[in-house]
Write a protein that holds these residues in place. Structure first.
Motif, short mmCIF file in Angstrom:
data_model
loop_
_atom_site.label_atom_id
_atom_site.label_comp_id
_atom_site.label_asym_id
_atom_site.label_seq_id
_atom_site.Cartn_x
_atom_site.Cartn_y
_atom_site.Cartn_z
N TYR A 179 10.83 -27.52 -8.65
CA TYR A 179 10.37 -27.09 -7.33
C TYR A 179 11.21 -27.70 -6.21
CZ TYR A 179 6.14 -25.20 -9.54
OH TYR A 179 5.25 -24.48 -10.31
N ASP A 180 11.56 -28.97 -6.37
CA ASP A 180 12.43 -29.61 -5.37
C ASP A 180 13.77 -28.89 -5.25
OD1 ASP A 180 10.84 -31.65 -4.27
OD2 ASP A 180 11.27 -33.03 -5.92
N ASP A 181 14.32 -28.50 -6.40
CA ASP A 181 15.57 -27.74 -6.38
C ASP A 181 15.40 -26.43 -5.61
OD1 ASP A 181 17.05 -29.60 -7.77
OD2 ASP A 181 16.95 -28.54 -9.70
N ALA A 182 14.32 -25.71 -5.93
CA ALA A 182 14.08 -24.43 -5.26
C ALA A 182 13.99 -24.60 -3.75
CB ALA A 182 12.81 -23.78 -5.81
N LEU A 183 13.39 -25.70 -3.32
CA LEU A 183 13.20 -25.93 -1.89
C LEU A 183 14.51 -26.25 -1.15
CD1 LEU A 183 9.86 -27.93 -2.03
CD2 LEU A 183 10.23 -25.78 -0.81
N THR A 184 15.56 -26.57 -1.89
CA THR A 184 16.85 -26.78 -1.21
C THR A 184 17.46 -25.46 -0.76
OG1 THR A 184 18.15 -26.68 -3.27
CG2 THR A 184 17.30 -28.85 -2.59
N VAL A 185 17.01 -24.36 -1.34
CA VAL A 185 17.48 -23.02 -0.94
C VAL A 185 16.40 -22.29 -0.15
CG1 VAL A 185 18.24 -20.76 -1.77
CG2 VAL A 185 19.08 -22.84 -2.87
N PHE A 186 15.16 -22.35 -0.64
CA PHE A 186 14.05 -21.67 0.03
C PHE A 186 13.55 -22.54 1.18
CE2 PHE A 186 12.98 -19.57 -4.26
CZ PHE A 186 13.83 -18.52 -3.99
N THR A 187 14.26 -22.46 2.30
CA THR A 187 13.85 -23.22 3.48
C THR A 187 12.77 -22.46 4.24
OG1 THR A 187 15.53 -22.17 4.87
CG2 THR A 187 16.18 -24.17 3.68
N ARG A 188 12.04 -23.18 5.05
CA ARG A 188 10.97 -22.54 5.82
C ARG A 188 11.54 -21.49 6.77
NH1 ARG A 188 6.71 -25.31 10.12
NH2 ARG A 188 5.67 -23.33 10.64
N GLN A 189 12.71 -21.74 7.32
CA GLN A 189 13.28 -20.82 8.30
C GLN A 189 13.72 -19.50 7.65
OE1 GLN A 189 14.12 -24.10 7.99
NE2 GLN A 189 12.85 -24.69 9.75
N ARG A 190 14.34 -19.58 6.48
CA ARG A 190 14.91 -18.38 5.86
C ARG A 190 13.95 -17.69 4.90
NH1 ARG A 190 20.11 -19.35 2.80
NH2 ARG A 190 20.09 -17.07 2.79
N PHE A 191 13.13 -18.45 4.19
CA PHE A 191 12.24 -17.89 3.17
C PHE A 191 10.85 -18.52 3.31
CE2 PHE A 191 16.57 -18.01 1.46
CZ PHE A 191 16.77 -16.71 1.03
N MET A 193 7.69 -17.64 2.93
CA MET A 193 6.67 -17.47 1.90
C MET A 193 7.05 -18.19 0.61
SD MET A 193 4.24 -16.01 3.35
CE MET A 193 3.19 -15.78 1.91
N ASP A 194 8.31 -18.11 0.23
CA ASP A 194 8.75 -18.82 -0.97
C ASP A 194 8.69 -20.33 -0.76
OD1 ASP A 194 9.48 -16.52 -2.63
OD2 ASP A 194 11.05 -16.19 -1.17
N TRP A 195 9.04 -20.75 0.45
CA TRP A 195 8.96 -22.18 0.79
C TRP A 195 7.52 -22.66 0.68
CZ3 TRP A 195 6.44 -24.63 4.93
CH2 TRP A 195 6.79 -25.96 5.17
N ALA A 196 6.59 -21.89 1.23
CA ALA A 196 5.18 -22.29 1.18
C ALA A 196 4.65 -22.29 -0.25
CB ALA A 196 4.34 -21.36 2.06
N SER A 197 5.04 -21.28 -1.04
CA SER A 197 4.61 -21.22 -2.43
C SER A 197 5.12 -22.43 -3.21
CB SER A 197 5.12 -19.93 -3.08
OG SER A 197 4.75 -19.86 -4.43
N ALA A 198 6.40 -22.76 -3.03
CA ALA A 198 6.96 -23.92 -3.73
C ALA A 198 6.28 -25.21 -3.27
CB ALA A 198 8.46 -23.99 -3.50
N GLN A 199 5.98 -25.33 -1.98
CA GLN A 199 5.29 -26.52 -1.48
C GLN A 199 3.89 -26.63 -2.09
OE1 GLN A 199 6.37 -28.98 0.23
NE2 GLN A 199 8.08 -28.32 1.49
N ASN A 200 3.17 -25.52 -2.16
CA ASN A 200 1.84 -25.54 -2.74
C ASN A 200 1.90 -25.93 -4.22
OD1 ASN A 200 -1.16 -24.68 -2.48
ND2 ASN A 200 -0.44 -23.58 -4.28
N ASN A 201 2.88 -25.35 -4.94
CA ASN A 201 3.01 -25.67 -6.36
C ASN A 201 3.40 -27.14 -6.56
OD1 ASN A 201 2.55 -22.96 -6.56
ND2 ASN A 201 4.59 -22.43 -7.29
N LEU A 202 4.29 -27.62 -5.71
CA LEU A 202 4.70 -29.02 -5.78
C LEU A 202 3.51 -29.93 -5.51
CD1 LEU A 202 7.16 -30.87 -6.20
CD2 LEU A 202 7.60 -30.70 -3.75
N GLY A 203 2.69 -29.54 -4.54
CA GLY A 203 1.49 -30.31 -4.25
C GLY A 203 0.57 -30.41 -5.46
N SER A 204 0.44 -29.30 -6.20
CA SER A 204 -0.40 -29.30 -7.40
C SER A 204 0.17 -30.22 -8.48
CB SER A 204 -0.53 -27.87 -7.94
OG SER A 204 -1.26 -27.07 -7.04
N ILE A 205 1.49 -30.20 -8.62
CA ILE A 205 2.12 -31.08 -9.62
C ILE A 205 1.89 -32.54 -9.27
CG2 ILE A 205 4.34 -31.85 -10.54
CD1 ILE A 205 3.41 -29.24 -11.76
N TYR A 206 2.13 -32.90 -8.00
CA TYR A 206 1.94 -34.29 -7.59
C TYR A 206 0.47 -34.69 -7.69
CZ TYR A 206 6.73 -34.69 -5.81
OH TYR A 206 8.09 -34.75 -5.69
#
Length: 305
Positions: A179-191, A193-206
């Motif tokens: 998820y951290d890797d994905a967030l280096t490309v899926f930034t909040r400015q450009r993507f 929804m993908d950024w929010a999805s990855a953040q939510n999933n990362l939150g669940s993992i942590y």
């Protein structure tokens, strides 16, 4: 023969349009029409004459069936989607068509994750992780950064599913890295929804890591990730996602309160159940808890000559 192929190309494109509309409007009728259009396409696209076009339509059939499975739950659509992707991979090989092969491996992986979780089948979810790792052999960050991030995010979802079957932390750590890797490309400015999805999933993992290890730092990372997701998942625009992230954040804060002996965190927001209930009376129930998040799928829209 040429007229048949032209008709099939038009049907293929119609199916893709219907699938997009059905997904956007969450309309099973449109998605069933998309499936019918793809099946009609395949009747006029003989594999022995136009193998790559045939494989393209098999992939698109899989996409429509996967989308339909989200609106009409049950294993039948997922089983058919899996079969369609596996057929596509018989023509889309890594040697002949590496980009398309990686695309279908990614889509097959998403179907296997969803199917595996429905059936509580660890073997299927492991197969999904293998499919994403295969896709990543072609989808490198330097060459295909968005596709690389897509498959890294989806690999994180598969690893999250696998982690349900053991009480260790290694698979969870691997999922967090994905998820951290994905967030280096899926930034909040450009993507967003993908950024929010990855953040939510990362939150669940942590959250799960913090719960298993009683590590306050991990739980604080979980809370920060859910708070980040809520910057995009605002209640007015995305009520179900808002409710999910709100619920997940509340769980994390309660766990953090127990680890740090802060009762004010354990009590949480007493308005939370009422707020979520109000959302759920107006919409389909939200998926609560540490669930693998939205997959990203790839449609084969380009016609091969």
């Amino acid at each position: 023969m040429k007229d048949d192929l032209n008709w099939a190309a038009a049907q293929n494109n119609l199916g893709n349009v219907l699938s997009k509309i059905g997904e956007r409007e969450s309309d099973p009728k449109r998605l069933n029409e998309a499936v019918a259009a793809m099946r009609a396409t395949l009747e006029k696209r003989p594999r022995h004459k136009v193998p790559l076009d045939w494989a393209s339509s098999q992939n698109n059939l899989g996409l429509a069936l996967y989308a339909l499975s989200e609106r009409e739950p049950g294993g039948e659509h997922l089983a058919q989607a899996e079969a369609a992707y596996r057929l596509a991979l018989e023509e889309y090989t890594r040697q002949k068509t590496p980009v398309e092969w990686a695309m279908v491996e990614n889509n097959l992986g998403n179907t296997l994750v969803t199917f595996g979780i429905q059936l509580n089948d660890k073997a299927r979810i492991n197969q999904a992780a293998d499919a994403f790792r295969a896709a990543l052999e072609v989808r490198t960050r330097d060459t295909f950064p968005v596709s690389w991030a897509t498959s890294r995010l989806n690999l994180g979802n598969a690893l999250s599913g696998i982690a349900r079957f053991d009480m260790g932390t290694g698979t969870l750590e691997e999922a967090a890295a994905a998820y951290d890797d994905a967030l280096t490309v899926f930034t909040r400015q450009r993507f967003p929804m993908d950024w929010a999805s990855a953040q939510n999933n990362l939150g669940s993992i942590y959250q799960t890591l913090g719960q298993r290890t009683r590590d306050a730092a991990r739980l604080e990372q979980s809370a920060a990730a859910f708070q980040a997701a809520r910057q995009v998942y605002v209640r007015r625009k995305f009520p179900l996602d808002w409710a999910m992230s709100y619920y997940n954040l509340g769980n994390t804060l309660q766990l953090l309160g127990g680890v740090t002996d802060k009762p004010e965190l354990q009590r949480g927001d007493r308005r939370l159940p009422r707020r979520i209930a109000r959302v759920q009376t107006r919409h389909q129930p939200a998926a609560m808890g540490a669930e693998p998040g939205r997959p990203r799928l790839d449609a084969a829209l380009v016609e091969h000559e």
